[in-house]
Design a protein around this motif. Structure first.
Motif, PDB file in Angstrom:
ATOM      1  N   ARG A 111       0.859  -1.197   0.000  1.00 35.55           N
ATOM      2  CA  ARG A 111       0.000   0.000   0.000  1.00 35.55           C
ATOM      3  C   ARG A 111       0.892   1.243   0.000  1.00 35.55           C
ATOM      4  N   TYR A 112       0.536   2.179  -0.859  1.00 36.78           N
ATOM      5  CA  TYR A 112       1.269   3.447  -0.960  1.00 36.78           C
ATOM      6  C   TYR A 112       0.264   4.588  -0.891  1.00 36.78           C
ATOM      7  N   ASP A 113       0.550   5.577  -0.021  1.00 38.23           N
ATOM      8  CA  ASP A 113      -0.372   6.697   0.186  1.00 38.23           C
ATOM      9  C   ASP A 113       0.397   8.020   0.130  1.00 38.23           C
ATOM     10  N   VAL A 114      -0.236   9.045  -0.429  1.00 43.17           N
ATOM     11  CA  VAL A 114       0.224  10.446  -0.364  1.00 43.17           C
ATOM     12  C   VAL A 114      -0.993  11.282  -0.023  1.00 43.17           C
ATOM     13  N   ASN A 115      -0.911  12.108   1.044  1.00 44.29           N
ATOM     14  CA  ASN A 115      -2.061  12.876   1.503  1.00 44.29           C
ATOM     15  C   ASN A 115      -1.670  14.319   1.807  1.00 44.29           C
ATOM     16  N   LEU A 116      -2.597  15.217   1.586  1.00 38.13           N
ATOM     17  CA  LEU A 116      -2.496  16.624   1.968  1.00 38.13           C
ATOM     18  C   LEU A 116      -3.744  16.938   2.768  1.00 38.13           C
ATOM     19  N   GLY A 117      -3.575  17.311   4.058  1.00 32.86           N
ATOM     20  CA  GLY A 117      -4.775  17.416   4.872  1.00 32.86           C
ATOM     21  C   GLY A 117      -4.707  18.448   5.971  1.00 32.86           C
ATOM     22  N   ILE A 118      -5.851  18.641   6.620  1.00 30.10           N
ATOM     23  CA  ILE A 118      -6.028  19.559   7.749  1.00 30.10           C
ATOM     24  C   ILE A 118      -6.421  18.724   8.949  1.00 30.10           C
ATOM     25  N   SER A 119      -5.767  18.971  10.074  1.00 29.76           N
ATOM     26  CA  SER A 119      -6.036  18.166  11.264  1.00 29.76           C
ATOM     27  C   SER A 119      -6.603  19.030  12.375  1.00 29.76           C
ATOM     28  N   ALA A 120      -7.805  18.725  12.836  1.00 32.38           N
ATOM     29  CA  ALA A 120      -8.444  19.341  14.000  1.00 32.38           C
ATOM     30  C   ALA A 120      -8.409  20.863  13.940  1.00 32.38           C
ATOM     31  N   TRP A 121      -8.831  21.436  12.808  1.00 31.95           N
ATOM     32  CA  TRP A 121      -8.909  22.893  12.674  1.00 31.95           C
ATOM     33  C   TRP A 121     -10.222  23.377  13.265  1.00 31.95           C
ATOM     34  N   GLU A 122     -10.133  24.249  14.289  1.00 31.73           N
ATOM     35  CA  GLU A 122     -11.338  24.778  14.922  1.00 31.73           C
ATOM     36  C   GLU A 122     -11.875  25.931  14.073  1.00 31.73           C
ATOM     37  N   ILE A 123     -13.110  25.782  13.611  1.00 33.68           N
ATOM     38  CA  ILE A 123     -13.774  26.838  12.845  1.00 33.68           C
ATOM     39  C   ILE A 123     -14.358  27.828  13.850  1.00 33.68           C
ATOM     40  N   ASP A 124     -13.896  29.070  13.776  1.00 29.63           N
ATOM     41  CA  ASP A 124     -14.170  30.050  14.836  1.00 29.63           C
ATOM     42  C   ASP A 124     -15.538  30.696  14.652  1.00 29.63           C
ATOM     43  N   PHE A 125     -16.601  29.915  14.858  1.00 26.24           N
ATOM     44  CA  PHE A 125     -17.955  30.431  14.677  1.00 26.24           C
ATOM     45  C   PHE A 125     -18.251  31.584  15.629  1.00 26.24           C
TER      46      PHE A 125
END
Length: 471
Positions: A135-149
């Motif tokens: 298995r081979y993976d490449v990812n671009l992501g956001i982790s636990a970003w709080e949306i400041d409502f």
């Protein structure tokens, strides 16, 4: 791919919609708890037909201080003083902390790549032969970003900004204090050096008088009492010379500490009369000019920071929404990692709703109390500044009349000493009158130097307490 683009578009729209939301109370500058003008009693009235009104905060210290050697010492202190350097570093630290807090508003995007290869033996998991799984993976992501409502992060960012601005004003305030302290130490050294010169001149005159009386005593023209009295005056003058020599050395050490290095001898004053007076300041301005004084501006920024903290405390009562998402590719062959049909994505929003937490209510009460404390500190800073200016104005006029009276006193005592000396040499009067006149003259000269020092030092103080010298 269409679904991926739609997910990212939703994220961006949410961020834009919530960008201006804040629960912080609206800030209104409190009314200054001081009169609108300075005192106008007899002690604060300035005589003279022509008065030039100067705004100290707009008058650079290089224009206010006229003495060229003093200017060089102040430049030296601004470049080398460690307290001012610490204040500047505190500003840099506050700027960095503001940058950290502001970055919380933006998502943290990370890239990752992974590869795995696993062999499963035969008859395991029901397969008759051994398997090799890749298995081979490449990812671009956001982790636990709080949306400041509800503006929690934005309020904390605003609080950090106000604290940074307060630290910058604190640096200006530290510079004002440093410039005024250097000037005060320089003037004090000049006054004490002049005191030392007078003490040395007095000693020299006393030694001449003692030698004269000693010769008269040896030939029977003066009494032993006169000779002993003259000797005591010589010893007293020697003590004064030793004392002022010590005081001058201590003054020099204090000036070196403020300057951050040893001040060269050519830059040191020979006496107070050799120092050019600073520019004269008249406070013909509204007392509201104090609101621009750096320490008061810093106190106001801290008050605004307390308002912003209330917004963060209020937002803690509302739900927090965070988002974890990623886009990438996954395949079982490295050669096909970016091929068609290998797209992979993950979209995982999370909401946290506070039900009951006594700490949240306590934090909210703390934030309101801190706002009240900051308000009281802001008002106290204004009142203290007003008193400092009022005191300096009262001294400015009163010291002028004291100096005029003291100059007249020195002139009269000097004439008395001259007449008493002549009367003694002619045998008309006793030496006791000469001693009294000599002591009175020396004391009057000392008092005149101290009054002149007080005049110049008060001028420096008035410039500083009106906010001058911070740029």
């Amino acid at each position: 791919m269409y679904e991926n683009k739609k997910a990212w578009l939703v994220i961006v729209m949410i961020a834009l919609v919530t960008a201006g939301c804040s629960l912080a109370p609206k800030y209104t500058r409190p009314k200054a708890p001081i009169p609108s003008s300075w005192a106008s009693g007899p002690a604060c009235q300035e005589e003279g037909a022509e008065r030039q009104c100067l705004a100290p905060q707009r008058l650079e210290w290089r224009e206010f201080y006229k003495d060229p050697m003093l200017k060089q010492v102040i430049e030296m202190a601004l470049a080398n003083n460690r307290d001012l350097r610490i204040s500047a570093l505190n500003v840099e630290r506050a700027r960095a902390l503001y940058g950290v807090q502001r970055a919380e508003l933006l998502p943290s995007v990370t890239g990752s790549g992974s590869a795995s290869k696993q062999r499963i033996p035969a008859d395991v998991m029901g397969f008759p032969q051994a398997l090799t799984i890749e298995r081979y993976d490449v990812n671009l992501g956001i982790s636990a970003w709080e949306i400041d409502f509800f503006g929690r992060i934005r309020s904390l960012k605003d609080k950090a900004l106000e604290e940074f601005l307060a630290s910058e004003e604190a640096r200006k305030s530290a510079q004002i204090v440093l410039v005024s302290e250097v000037a005060r130490a320089y003037l004090t050294l000049a006054a004490d050096r002049e005191m030392l010169s007078i003490a040395k001149a007095t000693l020299k005159n006393q030694e001449k008088t003692y030698e004269l009386i000693l010769r008269q005593y040896e030939v029977g023209m003066a009494s032993k009492l006169d000779m002993c009295q003259a000797k005591t005056q010589v010893d007293a003058a020697r003590k004064d010379v030793a004392r002022y020599t010590q005081v001058v050395a201590l003054d020099k050490n204090a000036l070196d500490l403020l300057a951050g290095r040893t001040v060269p001898e050519p830059l040191l004053p020979k006496g107070l009369s050799n120092v050019r007076s600073p520019e004269k300041i008249f406070a013909d301005l509204s007392s509201e000019v104090l609101l621009n004084r750096p320490d008061i501006v810093a106190a106001e920024h801290r008050l605004k920071a307390a308002y912003a903290y209330i917004g963060a405390a209020r937002a803690a009562f509302f739900p927090r929404i965070s988002l974890t998402t990623s886009l990438g590719t996954a395949t079982d062959e490295l050669s096909n990692l970016f091929g068609s049909g290998t797209e992979a994505w993950n979209f995982a929003p999370q909401i946290s709703i506070p039900i009951f937490d006594a700490r949240t209510w306590a934090a909210y009460r703390v934030s309101k109390t801190e706002r009240d404390i900051a308000l009281a500190q802001y008002e106290k800073a204004i009142q203290t500044a007003f008193k400092e200016v009022a005191d300096a104005l009262a001294v400015q006029t009163a010291i002028k009349h004291q100096i005029e009276a003291q100059e007249s006193l020195v002139k009269a005592v000097s004439e008395t000493f001259t007449l008493a000396s002549k009367r003694y040499l002619k045998g008309i009067d006793s030496y006791l009158n000469v001693l009294d006149a000599q002591r009175s003259l020396f004391a009057a000269q000392q008092e005149l130097i101290m009054l002149r020092l007080a005049k110049l030092a008060n001028r420096v103080k008035l410039y500083a307490v009106l906010g001058g010298g911070g740029e």
